[in-house]
Design a protein around this motif. Sequence first.
Motif, PDB file in Angstrom:
ATOM      1  N   GLY A   1       0.805  -1.213   0.000  1.00  0.00           N
ATOM      2  CA  GLY A   1       0.000   0.000   0.000  1.00  0.00           C
ATOM      3  C   GLY A   1       0.840   1.265   0.000  1.00  0.00           C
ATOM      4  O   GLY A   1       0.304   2.375  -0.091  1.00  0.00           O
ATOM      5  N   LEU A   2       2.167   1.120   0.090  1.00  0.00           N
ATOM      6  CA  LEU A   2       3.040   2.283   0.197  1.00  0.00           C
ATOM      7  C   LEU A   2       2.949   3.183  -1.033  1.00  0.00           C
ATOM      8  O   LEU A   2       2.891   4.410  -0.915  1.00  0.00           O
ATOM      9  N   GLN A   3       2.954   2.600  -2.221  1.00  0.00           N
ATOM     10  CA  GLN A   3       2.933   3.424  -3.424  1.00  0.00           C
ATOM     11  C   GLN A   3       1.703   4.323  -3.455  1.00  0.00           C
ATOM     12  O   GLN A   3       1.798   5.518  -3.771  1.00  0.00           O
ATOM     13  N   ASP A   4       0.557   3.780  -3.104  1.00  0.00           N
ATOM     14  CA  ASP A   4      -0.656   4.594  -3.095  1.00  0.00           C
ATOM     15  C   ASP A   4      -0.571   5.691  -2.040  1.00  0.00           C
ATOM     16  O   ASP A   4      -1.077   6.803  -2.242  1.00  0.00           O
ATOM     17  N   CYS A   5       0.053   5.397  -0.902  1.00  0.00           N
ATOM     18  CA  CYS A   5       0.252   6.423   0.122  1.00  0.00           C
ATOM     19  C   CYS A   5       1.091   7.574  -0.422  1.00  0.00           C
ATOM     20  O   CYS A   5       0.775   8.755  -0.197  1.00  0.00           O
TER      21      CYS A   5
ATOM     22  N   VAL B   1       9.181   1.198   5.827  1.00  0.00           N
ATOM     23  CA  VAL B   1       9.635  -0.140   5.448  1.00  0.00           C
ATOM     24  C   VAL B   1       9.388  -0.294   3.948  1.00  0.00           C
ATOM     25  O   VAL B   1       8.399   0.226   3.419  1.00  0.00           O
ATOM     26  N   PRO B   2      10.227  -1.002   3.198  1.00  0.00           N
ATOM     27  CA  PRO B   2       9.983  -1.185   1.764  1.00  0.00           C
ATOM     28  C   PRO B   2       8.675  -1.930   1.508  1.00  0.00           C
ATOM     29  O   PRO B   2       8.303  -2.832   2.262  1.00  0.00           O
ATOM     30  N   GLU B   3       7.995  -1.547   0.454  1.00  0.00           N
ATOM     31  CA  GLU B   3       6.776  -2.275   0.083  1.00  0.00           C
ATOM     32  C   GLU B   3       7.138  -3.695  -0.326  1.00  0.00           C
ATOM     33  O   GLU B   3       8.094  -3.922  -1.065  1.00  0.00           O
ATOM     34  N   GLY B   4       6.374  -4.660   0.196  1.00  0.00           N
ATOM     35  CA  GLY B   4       6.650  -6.063  -0.088  1.00  0.00           C
ATOM     36  C   GLY B   4       7.468  -6.756   0.978  1.00  0.00           C
ATOM     37  O   GLY B   4       7.742  -7.951   0.871  1.00  0.00           O
ATOM     38  N   ALA B   5       7.856  -6.031   2.035  1.00  0.00           N
ATOM     39  CA  ALA B   5       8.680  -6.634   3.090  1.00  0.00           C
ATOM     40  C   ALA B   5       7.822  -7.445   4.053  1.00  0.00           C
ATOM     41  O   ALA B   5       6.663  -7.111   4.329  1.00  0.00           O
TER      42      ALA B   5
ATOM     43  N   ALA C   1       3.987  -3.744  -9.858  1.00  0.00           N
ATOM     44  CA  ALA C   1       3.424  -4.830  -9.055  1.00  0.00           C
ATOM     45  C   ALA C   1       4.309  -6.067  -9.135  1.00  0.00           C
ATOM     46  O   ALA C   1       4.487  -6.786  -8.137  1.00  0.00           O
ATOM     47  N   ALA C   2       4.874  -6.337 -10.301  1.00  0.00           N
ATOM     48  CA  ALA C   2       5.739  -7.512 -10.460  1.00  0.00           C
ATOM     49  C   ALA C   2       7.009  -7.374  -9.625  1.00  0.00           C
ATOM     50  O   ALA C   2       7.493  -8.356  -9.045  1.00  0.00           O
ATOM     51  N   GLU C   3       7.551  -6.164  -9.531  1.00  0.00           N
ATOM     52  CA  GLU C   3       8.753  -5.965  -8.723  1.00  0.00           C
ATOM     53  C   GLU C   3       8.457  -6.134  -7.243  1.00  0.00           C
ATOM     54  O   GLU C   3       9.258  -6.730  -6.503  1.00  0.00           O
ATOM     55  N   VAL C   4       7.319  -5.619  -6.802  1.00  0.00           N
ATOM     56  CA  VAL C   4       6.939  -5.821  -5.397  1.00  0.00           C
ATOM     57  C   VAL C   4       6.701  -7.305  -5.132  1.00  0.00           C
ATOM     58  O   VAL C   4       7.067  -7.828  -4.073  1.00  0.00           O
ATOM     59  N   ARG C   5       6.096  -7.989  -6.091  1.00  0.00           N
ATOM     60  CA  ARG C   5       5.868  -9.435  -5.947  1.00  0.00           C
ATOM     61  C   ARG C   5       7.185 -10.176  -5.741  1.00  0.00           C
ATOM     62  O   ARG C   5       7.278 -11.082  -4.906  1.00  0.00           O
ATOM     63  N   GLU C   6       8.215  -9.794  -6.478  1.00  0.00           N
ATOM     64  CA  GLU C   6       9.527 -10.412  -6.307  1.00  0.00           C
ATOM     65  C   GLU C   6      10.087 -10.127  -4.917  1.00  0.00           C
ATOM     66  O   GLU C   6      10.693 -11.008  -4.283  1.00  0.00           O
ATOM     67  N   SER C   7       9.879  -8.909  -4.422  1.00  0.00           N
ATOM     68  CA  SER C   7      10.346  -8.564  -3.075  1.00  0.00           C
ATOM     69  C   SER C   7       9.637  -9.399  -2.016  1.00  0.00           C
ATOM     70  O   SER C   7      10.251  -9.835  -1.039  1.00  0.00           O
ATOM     71  N   VAL C   8       8.344  -9.606  -2.210  1.00  0.00           N
ATOM     72  CA  VAL C   8       7.581 -10.438  -1.274  1.00  0.00           C
ATOM     73  C   VAL C   8       8.179 -11.838  -1.196  1.00  0.00           C
ATOM     74  O   VAL C   8       8.422 -12.377  -0.106  1.00  0.00           O
ATOM     75  N   GLN C   9       8.422 -12.439  -2.355  1.00  0.00           N
ATOM     76  CA  GLN C   9       8.934 -13.808  -2.363  1.00  0.00           C
ATOM     77  C   GLN C   9      10.341 -13.881  -1.791  1.00  0.00           C
ATOM     78  O   GLN C   9      10.688 -14.826  -1.074  1.00  0.00           O
ATOM     79  N   SER C  10      11.159 -12.887  -2.078  1.00  0.00           N
ATOM     80  CA  SER C  10      12.515 -12.855  -1.526  1.00  0.00           C
ATOM     81  C   SER C  10      12.477 -12.705  -0.017  1.00  0.00           C
ATOM     82  O   SER C  10      13.228 -13.378   0.718  1.00  0.00           O
TER      83      SER C  10
END
Length: 572
Positions: free
Chosen positions: A66-70, A116-120, A501-510
């Motif tokens: 939700g950070l980007q929208d903020c 905190v980074p989005e996706g953490a 969204a794809a980059e945040v998705r990668e951060s989530v998985q990492s």
Amino acid sequence: MAALTSETCAAVERSIRRRVPPLLTDLYQFTMAYAYWRAGRHNEPAVFELFFRSNPFGGGFSLFTGLQDCLLFLRNFQFTDEDVEYLRSVLPPGSDPAFFSYLRELDSSGVTVRSVPEGAVVFARVPLMEVSGPLAVVQLLETSLLCLVNYASLVCSNAARFRLAAGWRRSLVEMGLRRAQGPDGGLSASRYSYMGGFDMTSNVLAGYLFGIPVAGTMAHSYVTSFSCLEEVWPQSLVPADGGSGGSDPVDLLSLSRDWLGRVCELLGAEPGAAHEGELAAFLSYAIAFPRNFLPVIDSYSVASSGLVNFCAVALSLCDLHYQPLGVRLDSGDLCRQSLEVRRVFRACGDGFSVPAFHSLIIVGTNGITEQSIQELSKKENEIDAVGVGTHLVTCSQQPSLGCVYKLVEVRGSPKMKMTEDPEKSTVPGKKAVYRLLDAQGQPFLDLLCLSEEPAPLVGVALRCLPLGGERDVVTVTASRVTRLRQEVFSQGQITHPLRTAAEVRESVQSSLKALPPRHKRLKDPDMYTVAVSEKLHAVLKEVRRSGSKLNDKIPVDRGDRTAQNDVGLNHV
């Protein structure tokens, strides 16, 4: 991977301006802002923190999104003349007109956000966002920021749990738009479910705005709209490039009738049991989308009708050098049916020497829950992809993450909510947040410190006090230390690159991959440790003692090395 294109960013920003104007907040934010302004306190420097008190779904972690929208909301934060006139009509009569002039000129140029980074991967009690700036302004931001983070983080965390339950062998398709809480809920669910680990969405607008792969073929209504083969038009199909028939159309209806008889003979099925309207629907769709043929096969009977009708049309497509995709099951015992469907696919592939039938996929959809996904992973089945709707987008196990936005400092003086409920107490003061990792690179503790404290040192023993537990002072040694939050917004500008969204998705998985399995268990996970430094704990004790009589910044005994676990620390 490339950053957001200017066109995509502009489309998302327009969406934010439309969906989240400054008036999307609670009235008491304006009454407080007015009272601050009347008292001459509206420009006092203040610090708020956004966090949640417990991990969702009884789990061991959450994901921050939700950070980007903020940030886009903050960049566009400004009241229009119409906004101000409306506020003039709803605030109590007698409100000073000069306040509305103040509102009209207000913007976010004095606001700084560290996040905190989005996706953490994040944990309860850790301040995810620090929002500092003029007191009245940062107060006005509260509700909007909470609205943008709460559901986004909740549904992303829910999606990650579905992914953990499913493993990576199966594809996951989000298809909950029609069951979501309104259009905005549906759009957010598609976006953040993808970030949480889903592969595709049925939501076309989400695909357009966020670059998410979209998927979908047909519903039962399409199948049941056909009654007989006479309704199929056109009835022919040109073979794919390289087909033996060249460019001449082939009568697909006659070809499929022939294949239906051969399939029924191979399987020992009764040709008359196959529903003619269903065959007509499959034929019509296959002629329209010969490269995307994946029908739902349970409108009537999977075994006696849907499966044989699919095989007849799919074999006809193979004759014309097209590759059918597979089938969707939407009712009954999905595991048992998938085994039978796969058996038939293999029988046809071997019996008719059609290798393409060995790569057909089976999609399962039917009120899928986290529990049913787990059961799917334990039972024998042949399901390749799962479509999830209601229980994903509504977060039926827990409807809200419960993020809060609390004041922790004004004019450099730490502030604390003590409250009648100890679990709602806050940790005062402006902070730095660090994540400590072990020798394997796995996180084991998040540490909250005073902002002026030096960062923990690698390889040096550190004393701290865990929050929410029964332990007193503990000593830990980190093999690696990372600072969790970074500046993302300052002087009215976004200071950190926006990501797709794809980059945040990668951060989530990492981030999830680095988390030890004991914290990722879906049931009875080990709780991750969040702790405060001894210096921050000293401030906490002093604020408690002083209560509401604080005047200036609390003097802290920097040599305080107490090992006592104060009453109330368990709840903070």
